[in-house]
Design a protein around this motif. Structure first.
Motif, mmCIF file in Angstrom:
data_model
loop_
_atom_site.group_PDB
_atom_site.id
_atom_site.type_symbol
_atom_site.label_atom_id
_atom_site.label_comp_id
_atom_site.label_asym_id
_atom_site.label_seq_id
_atom_site.Cartn_x
_atom_site.Cartn_y
_atom_site.Cartn_z
ATOM 1 N N PRO A 649 0.825 -1.210 0.000
ATOM 2 C CA PRO A 649 0.000 0.000 0.000
ATOM 3 C C PRO A 649 0.863 1.266 0.000
ATOM 4 N N PHE A 650 0.192 2.404 0.009
ATOM 5 C CA PHE A 650 0.837 3.727 0.114
ATOM 6 C C PHE A 650 1.878 3.963 -0.978
ATOM 7 N N VAL A 651 1.538 3.565 -2.198
ATOM 8 C CA VAL A 651 2.398 3.891 -3.348
ATOM 9 C C VAL A 651 2.039 5.317 -3.769
ATOM 10 N N GLU A 652 2.913 6.249 -3.437
ATOM 11 C CA GLU A 652 2.595 7.665 -3.623
ATOM 12 C C GLU A 652 3.363 8.317 -4.782
ATOM 13 N N SER A 653 4.277 7.573 -5.425
ATOM 14 C CA SER A 653 5.037 8.174 -6.534
ATOM 15 C C SER A 653 5.476 7.093 -7.513
ATOM 16 N N ALA A 654 5.828 7.522 -8.743
ATOM 17 C CA ALA A 654 6.250 6.568 -9.779
ATOM 18 C C ALA A 654 7.617 5.981 -9.475
ATOM 19 N N SER A 655 8.409 6.663 -8.653
ATOM 20 C CA SER A 655 9.800 6.251 -8.434
ATOM 21 C C SER A 655 9.922 4.880 -7.771
ATOM 22 N N VAL A 656 8.908 4.461 -7.026
ATOM 23 C CA VAL A 656 9.021 3.171 -6.319
ATOM 24 C C VAL A 656 8.512 2.011 -7.174
ATOM 25 N N LEU A 657 7.858 2.289 -8.283
ATOM 26 C CA LEU A 657 7.233 1.207 -9.057
ATOM 27 C C LEU A 657 8.261 0.192 -9.552
ATOM 28 N N ALA A 658 9.393 0.667 -10.068
ATOM 29 C CA ALA A 658 10.417 -0.253 -10.589
ATOM 30 C C ALA A 658 10.934 -1.158 -9.475
ATOM 31 N N THR A 659 11.155 -0.577 -8.295
ATOM 32 C CA THR A 659 11.636 -1.365 -7.147
ATOM 33 C C THR A 659 10.629 -2.445 -6.783
ATOM 34 N N LEU A 660 9.354 -2.071 -6.742
ATOM 35 C CA LEU A 660 8.313 -3.032 -6.368
ATOM 36 C C LEU A 660 8.177 -4.125 -7.433
ATOM 37 N N TRP A 661 8.323 -3.753 -8.690
ATOM 38 C CA TRP A 661 8.272 -4.751 -9.773
ATOM 39 C C TRP A 661 9.397 -5.769 -9.608
ATOM 40 N N GLN A 662 10.602 -5.262 -9.372
ATOM 41 C CA GLN A 662 11.756 -6.164 -9.205
ATOM 42 C C GLN A 662 11.609 -7.042 -7.963
ATOM 43 N N ALA A 663 10.942 -6.498 -6.946
ATOM 44 C CA ALA A 663 10.772 -7.275 -5.708
ATOM 45 C C ALA A 663 9.712 -8.362 -5.869
ATOM 46 N N GLY A 664 8.976 -8.337 -6.966
ATOM 47 C CA GLY A 664 7.993 -9.393 -7.229
ATOM 48 C C GLY A 664 6.628 -9.148 -6.632
ATOM 49 N N VAL A 665 6.342 -7.898 -6.262
ATOM 50 C CA VAL A 665 5.038 -7.585 -5.655
ATOM 51 C C VAL A 665 3.911 -7.950 -6.616
ATOM 52 N N ASN A 666 2.836 -8.521 -6.064
ATOM 53 C CA ASN A 666 1.686 -8.888 -6.898
ATOM 54 C C ASN A 666 0.752 -7.708 -7.153
ATOM 55 N N TYR A 667 0.465 -6.925 -6.098
ATOM 56 C CA TYR A 667 -0.508 -5.833 -6.217
ATOM 57 C C TYR A 667 0.027 -4.586 -5.519
ATOM 58 N N ILE A 668 -0.397 -3.446 -6.028
ATOM 59 C CA ILE A 668 -0.038 -2.183 -5.400
ATOM 60 C C ILE A 668 -1.292 -1.343 -5.207
ATOM 61 N N GLN A 669 -1.180 -0.388 -4.269
ATOM 62 C CA GLN A 669 -2.327 0.437 -3.914
ATOM 63 C C GLN A 669 -1.784 1.774 -3.416
ATOM 64 N N GLY A 670 -2.422 2.872 -3.775
ATOM 65 C CA GLY A 670 -1.955 4.161 -3.277
ATOM 66 C C GLY A 670 -2.512 5.324 -4.065
ATOM 67 N N HIS A 671 -2.266 6.535 -3.560
ATOM 68 C CA HIS A 671 -2.814 7.742 -4.179
ATOM 69 C C HIS A 671 -2.193 8.032 -5.543
ATOM 70 N N TYR A 672 -0.978 7.527 -5.782
ATOM 71 C CA TYR A 672 -0.360 7.751 -7.090
ATOM 72 C C TYR A 672 -1.208 7.106 -8.189
ATOM 73 N N LEU A 673 -1.815 5.974 -7.864
ATOM 74 C CA LEU A 673 -2.648 5.255 -8.838
ATOM 75 C C LEU A 673 -4.065 5.819 -8.832
ATOM 76 N N GLN A 674 -4.695 5.820 -7.664
ATOM 77 C CA GLN A 674 -6.002 6.467 -7.473
ATOM 78 C C GLN A 674 -6.327 6.469 -5.991
ATOM 79 N N GLY A 675 -6.783 7.605 -5.505
ATOM 80 C CA GLY A 675 -7.207 7.689 -4.113
ATOM 81 C C GLY A 675 -8.579 7.065 -3.934
ATOM 82 N N PRO A 676 -9.061 6.988 -2.691
ATOM 83 C CA PRO A 676 -10.406 6.440 -2.440
ATOM 84 C C PRO A 676 -11.468 7.259 -3.157
#
Length: 689
Positions: A649-676
């Motif tokens: 959760p709490f993905v707030e910027s594009a800069s962390v996406l590459a790290t999360l992809w490499q780490a093998g994360v299945n799903y992401i959630q946060g305001h960078y994608l869409q808030g509630p």
């Protein structure tokens, strides 16, 4: 955290005068008055213990008096003085040793804020212990007085358990012709009943066991010499020596029952109107509250005030004003059914208790009463007088706590009608609205539950691995009366403390299921992640209810993912395991959120077959540092090895996406994608392209 305002009597064992004064100033700055004595020797302690003290705070060591010796002296004299031992540094062994010797708590020297909090807790506990001891003494005294009253009572009184005598007073023994209570102990009471009435007596006792409250039976009694007499036996629930039993009071028909009844009737009447007086009416109201709570029998209280009575009294004089009240009381008698308890409740107030009648039904009768009084011409000493009434109405039901509460509600309703000749019924929503407007978060929560006015928001959970399902987490929001959002932690914590968390969970589940059914009917393959509180986790009725709700909405069970917070799953692991098994039978999936903050987070997963894990938000903070990335990757690898899908959760910027992809994360959630959002409108297709 402020201490209570009462003066605290404080002992301090500290060689340094300056440090002792600093400790005292801590308490004074926390808003409490203190009376302090600094201990300087064992003799000084012995003398001080002749007085009463609330708390001892001891330095780690003292040249004048060993802290262990001080604690031992307090224990030796059985003094209830809580001890807080300060230790040098955060030495866990020293803390354990101090508590083993008898200190209530031990903490590092210099942690001033924590010291005040611990002292506050210990002082509160001390007050509870003192109150309990006082209550125990009062109870023993009350029991002694009750026993003396029983022994000396002119009424024949016995206590019966399972039909056998366990106590009988002297009058009871004399009535049946026995010398000693031992002759009756263990004797069935039915042996004292005339043979012609024994069948009736047995049937009565069987029926009485299932009833609440008191009951009476008239039958024949048999004395030890075989002679008999007619007796009126009064039964009521009681306790004797801590055991539940039945109190039996017997009066013979030779007693002057008619005179007693007449005296009782006179003592319960208002002299001016002949109606019940206030005290007798409150007794009847108490009984009605008990029936409402225990048997679900509804009733309605009408608080009936004579409009502008002070002016009428001044105009007519006291005597004629009393005649008007007497005429009004007669009109009330004629208007209500004969069995309706009526009372003169105050100088210008009457009260009516309509038993077995809901407020909505009672309102029609009371509205008719208003018209009847308004159109009535009272003849008082040759003069014609007209008046009107103001009526406040409140109901009694299974939620009614006490009679005073009902009277207050009806009284408030009457007070709110300033014009007179009107009626107002108590509405719980009005009271909730007033409390909500005053800023009570609990009142806002109750109001939202009653008015269906919580707001549901949906935040997308987006796959990094091409999953075609549409996933949303359901979030709950509450608006205050001014239309502003209440911080979720504020109202959720308030709801937990008020015992409303499970109700909120049911509201969220039910409304989410309805919205999801509508959304899926439009062709979407959508799943919702729904939070469950610790209260629902402990509720065995949740699963059957959820099964019925899903079937009613024609939803596939796997369209819901029930989400538990890691701290709740650990604290209630046994219940969480049972819930997981039940959800598996329903084909619902389970998720753990806030994962990774426990000492051994993977221990929880050994007991719970979860499909998803949402790591704690702290893991996504400062992912630019290599050690933080490594910690997250290690945790995710362990989860993936167990075939558990991961959410960050709490993905707030594009800069962390590459790290999360490499780490093998299945799903992401946060305001960078869409808030509630209030609608499930995220375009998942754009992410899969």
């Amino acid at each position: 955290m402020a201490l209570d305002k009462k003066t605290i009597r404080l002992l301090i064992l500290e060689d340094s005068q300056n440090e002792a004064e600093r400790l005292v100033s801590l308490f004074r700055n926390a808003g409490t008055a203190t009376r302090v004595h600094r201990l300087t020797s064992s003799d000084d302690l012995a003398e001080a213990l002749q007085q009463s003290w609330d708390l001892l705070i001891s330095a780690p060591s003292s040249e004048n008096l060993d802290p262990a010796e001080a604690v031992a002296a307090i224990r030796r004299q059985a003094k209830d003085i809580p001890v807080i031992q300060l230790v040098a540094g955060n030495d866990s062994d020293a803390i354990t040793d101090a508590m083993s010797l008898g200190a209530q708590d031990a903490l590092p020297q210099g942690e001033d804020e924590r010291l005040i909090m611990v002292a506050n807790r210990e002082l509160a506990n001390l007050e509870e212990r003192r109150a309990r001891r006082a209550a125990e003494v009062a109870l023993r005294e009350a029991e002694k007085r009750c026993q003396l009253l029983l022994d000396s009572s002119v009424d024949a009184i016995a206590y019966v358990h399972d039909g056998m005598h366990i106590y009988a007073n002297r009058t009871y023994l004399e009535l049946f012709g026995y010398e000693d209570v031992e002759e009756l102990e263990g004797m069935p009471m039915i042996d004292l009943i005339a043979s012609c009435d024994q069948v009736n007596f047995k049937d009565f006792l069987k029926t009485y066991q299932s009833l609440e409250g008191s009951a009476e039976l008239v039958c024949g009694g048999v004395r030890a010499d075989g002679s008999d007499f007619r007796a009126r036996i009064h039964f009521s629930p009681a306790a004797y020596d801590g055991e539940p039993c039945i109190q039996v009071v017997i009066r013979t028909e030779s007693d002057n029952a008619e005179l007693e009844e007449k005296l009782r009737e006179i003592s319960s009447q208002d002299l001016v109107t002949g109606l019940y007086n206030r005290n007798r009416f409150l007794e009847l109201l108490d009984s009605a509250v008990e029936r409402a709570v225990n048997a679900g029998q509804l009733a309605t209280l009408a608080y009936i005030r004579v409009d502008r009575f002070a002016s009428l009294q001044a105009e007519l004089g006291l005597a004629d004003a009393d005649l008007l009240l007497a005429d009004l009381s007669e009109l009330l008698r004629q208007h209500f059914p004969a069995d309706t308890p009526l009372a003169r409740f105050g100088d210008d107030v009457f009260a009516a208790l309509q038993q077995g009648v809901a407020p909505g039904v009672a309102e029609e009768t009371l509205a008719a009463l208003l018209k009847k009084v308004e159109g009535h011409l009272f003849e008082i000493d040759g003069r014609t007088v007209q008046t009107t009434l103001t009526i406040g109405v409140a109901g009694l039901d299974e939620k009614t706590a006490q009679a005073r509460e009902v009277v207050d509600r009806a009284h408030r309703c009457a007070d709110e009608l300033t014009e007179g000749n009107a009626l107002k019924r108590y509405n719980p929503a009005d009271e909730l609205a007033a409390a909500a407007n005053r800023g009570s978060v609990v009142a806002m929560v109750r109001q939202a539950l009653e008015n269906n006015s919580f707001r549901l928001l949906f935040q997308p959970i987006i796959s990094l691995r091409g999953d075609t399902h549409e996933h949303y987490e359901v979030l709950l929001r509450l608006l205050n009366p001014q239309g502003e959002e209440v911080p979720p932690t504020d109202f959720i914590n308030a709801a937990k403390e008020a015992g409303l968390a499970a109700k909120i969970d049911r509201w969220v589940l039910l409304n989410s299921i309805k919205l999801l059914a509508e959304h899926r009917a439009k062709g979407h393959s959508t799943r919702l992640f729904l939070h469950l509180s610790s209260a629902s986790l402990q509720d065995p009725s949740l699963l059957p209810w959820l099964s019925v709700a899903l079937k009613a909405a024609r939803l596939p069970s796997d369209s819901l993912v029930i989400q538990l917070a890691e701290p709740d799953a650990i604290a209630y692991l046994k219940q969480a395991k049972a819930l997981a098994q039940g959800l598996a039978e329903l084909r619902c999936k389970m998720a753990i959120s806030q994962f990774g903050c426990a000492l051994n987070p993977f221990n929880t997963l050994r007991h719970l077959p979860v499909a998803f894990v949402k790591v704690d938000g702290s893991f996504t903070q400062d992912l630019g540092r290599a050690e933080n990335q490594e910690a997250l990757k290690t945790m995710l690898a362990s989860l993936h090895a167990q075939a558990i899908l991961t959410i960050v959760p709490f993905v707030e910027s594009a800069s962390v996406l590459a790290t999360l992809w490499q780490a093998g994360v299945n799903y992401i959630q946060g305001h960078y994608l869409q808030g509630p959002s209030q609608s499930m409108d995220y375009d998942f297709a754009s992410d899969s392209e």
